[in-house]
Structures are given as structure tokens and as C-alpha cells.
Design an enzyme around this catalytic site. Structure first.
Site, PDB file in Angstrom:
ATOM      1  N   GLU A 185      -7.115   0.157   8.462  1.00 20.23           N
ATOM      2  CA  GLU A 185      -6.049  -0.797   9.282  1.00 20.23           C
ATOM      3  C   GLU A 185      -5.612  -0.267  10.320  1.00 20.23           C
ATOM      4  O   GLU A 185      -4.814  -0.960  11.157  1.00 20.23           O
ATOM      5  CB  GLU A 185      -5.050  -1.460   8.336  1.00 20.23           C
ATOM      6  N   HIS A 219       2.857  -2.030   5.253  1.00 23.25           N
ATOM      7  CA  HIS A 219       1.986  -3.435   4.446  1.00 23.25           C
ATOM      8  C   HIS A 219       1.843  -2.890   3.407  1.00 23.25           C
ATOM      9  O   HIS A 219       1.568  -1.850   2.835  1.00 23.25           O
ATOM     10  CB  HIS A 219       0.631  -3.442   5.388  1.00 23.25           C
ATOM     11  N   HIS A 257       1.690  -4.988  -1.267  1.00 27.60           N
ATOM     12  CA  HIS A 257       1.278  -6.165  -1.776  1.00 27.60           C
ATOM     13  C   HIS A 257       2.339  -6.485  -2.869  1.00 27.60           C
ATOM     14  O   HIS A 257       2.279  -6.152  -3.988  1.00 27.60           O
ATOM     15  CB  HIS A 257       0.023  -5.596  -2.924  1.00 27.60           C
ATOM     16  N   HIS A 283      -3.659 -11.901   0.205  1.00 25.65           N
ATOM     17  CA  HIS A 283      -3.964 -10.253   0.355  1.00 25.65           C
ATOM     18  C   HIS A 283      -2.540  -9.474  -0.121  1.00 25.65           C
ATOM     19  O   HIS A 283      -2.450  -8.692  -0.963  1.00 25.65           O
ATOM     20  CB  HIS A 283      -4.321 -10.152   1.789  1.00 25.65           C
TER      21      HIS A 283
END
Length: 264
Positions: A118, A141, A143, A213
Site C-alpha cells: 500500500e 489502516h 480492519h 475492506h
């Protein structure tokens, strides 16, 4: 061989990375190699300190990101390893003056190490921040379970209503995530398209909820980025708990939510 000495301020920020990584693992938000963390450290170093260390690796960065110094986690890195193996599974890299390559100037000590796939998203977000929100140096980032569930719900197609229902669960959600959650449309991981939709999200919101996502937040440091994600997910979790118990929550009224804006 030239080596990089980390200022105390950078060491402090990296300790925060380790702490937040532990939080993410404990919350089950970082399964296997899920998630990534980065920081724009450009302001902490002079060009003389970062040039001439390591070998260049070709990469097509946005041209305006030339000269950036970025801390970032590694590809395939397990975030739980950041707790006690920071130098093995993450690195600080320097983007050359043409924005055509990077060199690893600290960390990355694991065999076959490379920065996260990423990288283009993180570099693009840091460039966006440098131009529009220079105080925001960190990107996280991960989840978050309940937020991801919300991205599968029909509310995801109505961003204003999704935020209203999450904000109404308790005053702290409105106060500490005042701009709310952006319902960011699906884009393939590790692509420029994902970077574009995420930058669009941060024009108006505190959290970018990547459809089906995960979620991403940017803030002055990783701890504040974690706070955005933690509080936003708490609102989503409470909402889903009410649904699971079989009732629609009364929630704070629109007038009460407006009243809370004095604290944001």
C-alpha cells in the site's frame, strides 16, 4: 558506511507505533498481515542526513513527494510484530529528488524486506496532507470489525444517515469523531485508485471506511489516528448491539447532536 541517527522525537513517535500496533492486535483488527501504518518524518531530518544511505529501488511516486522521509510498515508484516520487532518489520525510507525511487535508510532488517504494497496509497495521502492538512503526519489502516460490517449494510449507501446513527449512540462519538465517517467506495488494494478515493474522503471526514475492506484514519500522530478509529468503531458496535438485541436505539436527538458541536 553512513547510518541514520534517530532524533528523540522520532524515537518517541516509533514507540507510539508499537503501542498502537499492540492495541490493533488485541482488538482483533490486525489478523495475519492485515493493516499498515506510516508517518511523514520529513520535518525531522535534513537532506544531508538521509541522502546516500541504502540502495535505490525504482518506484513511481507522485512527483511532488520527492524528498519525503516516510516511516512505513513492511509487506507481509504482522502488525503484532511491531510491538517488539520494529526494526525488522518496518522501515524509514527516503524518496529521491526525482520521485522515481526510494532507499531504505533505517530498519527493514528482515530477509527480503520491502515496504507495504500500500506504499502508493500512503505516499499519496502524505502528499495530500502536506498540501492541505500539514499537521497530520500519521496514517493508520486497519480492519475494525464493526465498521467493516457497517460497510456491508444498506446504510453504507447513505453516508449522512450512517453518521447520524453512529453519532447518536453516545456524546463522545460526536465529540471525538466530529467530521464523521466517509463511505469510501470499493477500490482494489495497492492501487492509485484506492489512494484517490481515500484522499477524497479526508477532504471532509475523520475516517475513511473502505467498502468491504477496512478503515483508515490520518492525524498528527498514530495515537490520535487510533482514537478516531477506536471511537468510530465504538459507535458502530453499540448500534449493532442494539440491533442484535432486537430494538432500535432511541439515540441522541438531532438537537442534542447539534448542541454537542460546541465541544468539537
Amino acid at each position: 558506511m553512513k547510518t541514520l541517527k534517530l532524533p528523540i522525537e522520532v524515537q518517541t513517535e516509533l514507540k507510539k507505533v508499537s503501542t498502537v500496533a499492540g492495541y490493533l492486535w488485541q482488538r482483533e483488527w490486525a489478523e495475519r498481515n492485515a493493516g499498515n501504518i506510516s508517518m511523514n518524518l520529513t520535518s525531522f531530518f535534513s537532506k544531508e542526513e538521509v541522502q546516500g544511505i541504502g540502495e535505490e529501488v525504482a518506484f513511481d511516486f507522485p512527483k511532488e513527494s520527492a524528498g519525503f522521509v516516510i516511516y512505513i510498515t513492511g509487506t507481509g508484516c504482522y502488525l503484532r510484530d511491531l510491538v517488539d520487532m520494529l526494526e525488522e518489520v518496518s522501515c524509514i525510507l527516503y524518496i529521491n529528488e526525482d520521485a522515481t525511487a526510494y532507499s531504505i535508510i533505517w530498519g527493514g532488517k528482515r530477509d527480503n524486506f520491502g515496504p507495504t504494497c500500500e506504499l502508493i496509497s500512503h505516499a499519496s495521502i502524505h502528499l495530500f496532507n502536506s498540501q492541505h492538512h500539514p499537521e497530520n503526519l500519521a496514517v493508520v489502516h486497519t480492519h475494525p470489525l464493526e465498521l467493516i460490517c457497517m460497510s456491508h449494510h444498506e446504510l453504507f449507501d447513505n453516508e449522512e444517515e450512517l453518521n447520524r446513527q453512529i453519532w447518536m449512540m453516545c456524546p463522545e462519538v460526536k465529540v471525538f469523531v466530529p467530521k464523521g465517517i466517509h463511505c469510501t467506495p470499493y477500490a482494489l488494494s495497492s492501487t492509485a485508485a484506492l489512494a484517490e478515493v481515500t484522499m477524497e474522503a479526508f477532504k471532509t471526514r475523520n475516517v475513511s471506511l473502505w467498502e468491504k475492506h477496512g478503515a483508515t484514519a490520518t492525524a498528527p500522530d498514530v495515537m490520535k489516528a487510533w482514537d478516531f478509529l477506536d471511537v468510530a468503531n465504538k459507535g458502530a458496535k453499540m448500534l449493532m448491539m442494539c440491533w442484535a438485541a432486537g430494538f432500535k436505539p432511541a439515540g441522541l436527538s438531532n438537537d442534542q447532536l447539534t448542541e454537542l458541536e460546541q465541544f468539537t
